[in-house]
Design a protein around this motif. Structure first.
Motif, PDB file in Angstrom:
ATOM      1  N   GLU A 210      48.193  31.978  37.554  1.00 44.02           N
ATOM      2  CA  GLU A 210      48.621  32.285  36.183  1.00 44.02           C
ATOM      3  C   GLU A 210      47.452  32.164  35.202  1.00 44.02           C
ATOM      4  OE1 GLU A 210      51.733  33.158  33.313  1.00 44.02           O
ATOM      5  OE2 GLU A 210      51.773  33.211  35.501  1.00 44.02           O
ATOM      6  N   ILE A 211      46.660  31.116  35.316  1.00 38.03           N
ATOM      7  CA  ILE A 211      45.501  30.929  34.436  1.00 38.03           C
ATOM      8  C   ILE A 211      44.497  32.065  34.623  1.00 38.03           C
ATOM      9  CG2 ILE A 211      43.464  29.486  33.999  1.00 38.03           C
ATOM     10  CD1 ILE A 211      45.300  27.045  34.649  1.00 38.03           C
ATOM     11  N   ILE A 212      44.209  32.409  35.877  1.00 34.39           N
ATOM     12  CA  ILE A 212      43.276  33.498  36.169  1.00 34.39           C
ATOM     13  C   ILE A 212      43.751  34.789  35.500  1.00 34.39           C
ATOM     14  CG2 ILE A 212      42.418  35.022  38.004  1.00 34.39           C
ATOM     15  CD1 ILE A 212      42.394  32.483  39.830  1.00 34.39           C
ATOM     16  N   GLU A 213      45.017  35.115  35.692  1.00 34.26           N
ATOM     17  CA  GLU A 213      45.546  36.370  35.157  1.00 34.26           C
ATOM     18  C   GLU A 213      45.611  36.370  33.634  1.00 34.26           C
ATOM     19  OE1 GLU A 213      49.165  36.804  37.413  1.00 34.26           O
ATOM     20  OE2 GLU A 213      48.068  37.587  39.152  1.00 34.26           O
ATOM     21  N   LYS A 214      45.948  35.245  33.027  1.00 33.06           N
ATOM     22  CA  LYS A 214      46.040  35.163  31.554  1.00 33.06           C
ATOM     23  C   LYS A 214      44.671  35.263  30.888  1.00 33.06           C
ATOM     24  CE  LYS A 214      50.499  34.331  31.069  1.00 33.06           C
ATOM     25  NZ  LYS A 214      51.450  35.175  30.450  1.00 33.06           N
ATOM     26  N   THR A 215      43.606  34.985  31.623  1.00 38.08           N
ATOM     27  CA  THR A 215      42.259  35.096  31.053  1.00 38.08           C
ATOM     28  C   THR A 215      41.642  36.476  31.291  1.00 38.08           C
ATOM     29  OG1 THR A 215      41.283  34.129  33.047  1.00 38.08           O
ATOM     30  CG2 THR A 215      41.804  32.614  31.234  1.00 38.08           C
ATOM     31  N   GLY A 216      42.428  37.417  31.821  1.00 34.22           N
ATOM     32  CA  GLY A 216      41.958  38.786  31.988  1.00 34.22           C
ATOM     33  C   GLY A 216      41.286  39.080  33.314  1.00 34.22           C
ATOM     34  N   PHE A 217      41.357  38.173  34.236  1.00 34.88           N
ATOM     35  CA  PHE A 217      40.777  38.389  35.561  1.00 34.88           C
ATOM     36  C   PHE A 217      41.879  38.554  36.593  1.00 34.88           C
ATOM     37  CE2 PHE A 217      37.167  36.624  33.384  1.00 34.88           C
ATOM     38  CZ  PHE A 217      36.062  37.192  34.008  1.00 34.88           C
ATOM     39  N   LYS A 218      41.484  38.988  37.755  1.00 40.29           N
ATOM     40  CA  LYS A 218      42.376  38.992  38.914  1.00 40.29           C
ATOM     41  C   LYS A 218      41.565  38.522  40.111  1.00 40.29           C
ATOM     42  CE  LYS A 218      41.791  43.573  40.816  1.00 40.29           C
ATOM     43  NZ  LYS A 218      42.403  44.484  41.697  1.00 40.29           N
ATOM     44  N   VAL A 219      42.261  38.008  41.106  1.00 38.98           N
ATOM     45  CA  VAL A 219      41.585  37.570  42.328  1.00 38.98           C
ATOM     46  C   VAL A 219      41.272  38.825  43.129  1.00 38.98           C
ATOM     47  CG1 VAL A 219      41.760  36.208  44.441  1.00 38.98           C
ATOM     48  CG2 VAL A 219      42.810  35.363  42.321  1.00 38.98           C
ATOM     49  N   ASP A 220      39.982  39.057  43.355  1.00 36.45           N
ATOM     50  CA  ASP A 220      39.540  40.232  44.096  1.00 36.45           C
ATOM     51  C   ASP A 220      39.561  39.970  45.599  1.00 36.45           C
ATOM     52  OD1 ASP A 220      38.300  42.922  44.161  1.00 36.45           O
ATOM     53  OD2 ASP A 220      36.576  41.823  44.982  1.00 36.45           O
ATOM     54  N   ARG A 221      39.053  38.785  45.996  1.00 33.28           N
ATOM     55  CA  ARG A 221      38.977  38.410  47.410  1.00 33.28           C
ATOM     56  C   ARG A 221      38.561  36.953  47.492  1.00 33.28           C
ATOM     57  NH1 ARG A 221      34.351  40.403  45.723  1.00 33.28           N
ATOM     58  NH2 ARG A 221      32.360  39.600  46.475  1.00 33.28           N
ATOM     59  N   ILE A 222      38.703  36.405  48.689  1.00 34.83           N
ATOM     60  CA  ILE A 222      38.088  35.104  48.947  1.00 34.83           C
ATOM     61  C   ILE A 222      37.163  35.264  50.136  1.00 34.83           C
ATOM     62  CG2 ILE A 222      40.091  33.876  48.035  1.00 34.83           C
ATOM     63  CD1 ILE A 222      40.368  32.815  51.035  1.00 34.83           C
ATOM     64  N   GLU A 223      36.137  34.430  50.165  1.00 33.43           N
ATOM     65  CA  GLU A 223      35.190  34.442  51.274  1.00 33.43           C
ATOM     66  C   GLU A 223      34.984  33.016  51.765  1.00 33.43           C
ATOM     67  OE1 GLU A 223      31.548  36.281  50.022  1.00 33.43           O
ATOM     68  OE2 GLU A 223      32.499  38.242  49.715  1.00 33.43           O
ATOM     69  N   ILE A 224      35.179  32.821  53.046  1.00 29.43           N
ATOM     70  CA  ILE A 224      34.810  31.561  53.684  1.00 29.43           C
ATOM     71  C   ILE A 224      33.426  31.832  54.237  1.00 29.43           C
ATOM     72  CG2 ILE A 224      35.399  29.855  55.450  1.00 29.43           C
ATOM     73  CD1 ILE A 224      38.339  30.852  55.117  1.00 29.43           C
ATOM     74  N   ASN A 225      32.421  31.256  53.562  1.00 26.19           N
ATOM     75  CA  ASN A 225      31.066  31.723  53.780  1.00 26.19           C
ATOM     76  C   ASN A 225      30.096  30.752  54.448  1.00 26.19           C
ATOM     77  OD1 ASN A 225      30.896  30.091  51.487  1.00 26.19           O
ATOM     78  ND2 ASN A 225      30.993  31.863  50.135  1.00 26.19           N
ATOM     79  N   ASP A 226      30.528  29.515  54.696  1.00 29.69           N
ATOM     80  CA  ASP A 226      29.610  28.584  55.345  1.00 29.69           C
ATOM     81  C   ASP A 226      30.397  27.453  55.990  1.00 29.69           C
ATOM     82  OD1 ASP A 226      27.159  27.643  56.220  1.00 29.69           O
ATOM     83  OD2 ASP A 226      26.508  26.910  54.271  1.00 29.69           O
ATOM     84  N   VAL A 227      29.759  26.813  56.952  1.00 32.19           N
ATOM     85  CA  VAL A 227      30.317  25.613  57.584  1.00 32.19           C
ATOM     86  C   VAL A 227      29.148  24.708  57.925  1.00 32.19           C
ATOM     87  CG1 VAL A 227      30.368  26.666  59.905  1.00 32.19           C
ATOM     88  CG2 VAL A 227      31.825  24.693  59.401  1.00 32.19           C
ATOM     89  N   GLU A 228      29.284  23.426  57.559  1.00 32.11           N
ATOM     90  CA  GLU A 228      28.282  22.415  57.881  1.00 32.11           C
ATOM     91  C   GLU A 228      29.004  21.143  58.288  1.00 32.11           C
ATOM     92  OE1 GLU A 228      25.395  21.616  54.844  1.00 32.11           O
ATOM     93  OE2 GLU A 228      25.049  23.750  54.468  1.00 32.11           O
ATOM     94  N   LYS A 229      28.699  20.661  59.475  1.00 36.99           N
ATOM     95  CA  LYS A 229      29.289  19.420  59.970  1.00 36.99           C
ATOM     96  C   LYS A 229      30.805  19.406  59.805  1.00 36.99           C
ATOM     97  CE  LYS A 229      25.118  16.856  58.916  1.00 36.99           C
ATOM     98  NZ  LYS A 229      24.495  15.880  58.045  1.00 36.99           N
TER      99      LYS A 229
END
Length: 169
Positions: free
Chosen positions: A63-82
Motif C-alpha cells: 500500500e505504501i509503495i503504491e500510494k507513493t506512485g511506484f509499483k513493484v516491478d520485480r524482486i531479485e535474490i542476488n547473493d548468498v554468503e554463509k
C-alpha cells in the motif's frame, strides 16, 4: 537471472524452521530458503487467499509503495554468503525511475506474491543453493552430452569452421 516461482512452504523436520521453496519454470531446480515463522505465515496467507480484517505488514508495504506512485516491478535474490541470502525489491514509477530496496528474501517474496511481480534468482545463488527436481531428466541430458563428446571427431570441427567461413562471405 532465472525466473522462479513459489512452490510452497515446508518445515525443516530437524529444526522446525519454515522453508520457502522456489522452483524454476521448468521445475528442474528448486531453491530452498529457510525463513522466519512470521514471513512464512504471511506467504501462506496469500497463497491460500486467507483474508484478514486489517492489513498485515506486507500488505501495508505494498500500500505504501503504491500510494507513493511506484509499483513493484520485480524482486531479485542476488547473493548468498554463509547461508544468508540477499535480495532487492525493484520499484518503478510512471516516469520509468527505478529504485532498488535491500530486503530479506522472505519479505521480498511476501511482497512480490501480493502484486504478482516476478521473482528472479541469480545464477550464482542458484548454483550455490539449488537442488535438482528432475534428476532423471538431468541425468538423461548429461548422458546425451557425454555420448556427443565421446563421438566427436576433429573432422567435425573442420566442417563447422568451413560452414562459418561460407556464412561470413
Amino acid at each position: 537471472m532465472i525466473e522462479m516461482k513459489v512452490m510452497g512452504i515446508a518445515i525443516d523436520t530437524a529444526s522446525g524452521t519454515p522453508i520457502i521453496v522456489l522452483n524454476d519454470k521448468e521445475n528442474r531446480k528448486a531453491l530452498p530458503i529457510w525463513i522466519g515463522s512470521a514471513e512464512a505465515s504471511a506467504i501462506i496467507r496469500k497463497i491460500e487467499n486467507i483474508k484478514v480484517i486489517r492489513p498485515m505488514t506486507h500488505d501495508l508495504i505494498v500500500e505504501i509503495i503504491e500510494k507513493t506512485g511506484f509499483k513493484v516491478d520485480r524482486i531479485e535474490i542476488n547473493d548468498v554468503e554463509k547461508d544468508t541470502y540477499y535480495s532487492s525489491i525493484f520499484l518503478i514509477n510512471e516516469e520509468g525511475q527505478e529504485v532498488a530496496i535491500d530486503s530479506r528474501p522472505s519479505d521480498a517474496i511476501a511482497v512480490a506474491i501480493r502484486v504478482e511481480a516476478p521473482i528472479f534468482v541469480s545464477a550464482k545463488v542458484l548454483a550455490d543453493g539449488s537442488v535438482s527436481c528432475n534428476s532423471e531428466k538431468d541425468e538423461e541430458e548429461s548422458q546425451e552430452f557425454r555420448n556427443f563428446i565421446q563421438n566427436i571427431k576433429p573432422s567435425d570441427f573442420e566442417k563447422l569452421l568451413k560452414d562459418d567461413k561460407e556464412s561470413d562471405q
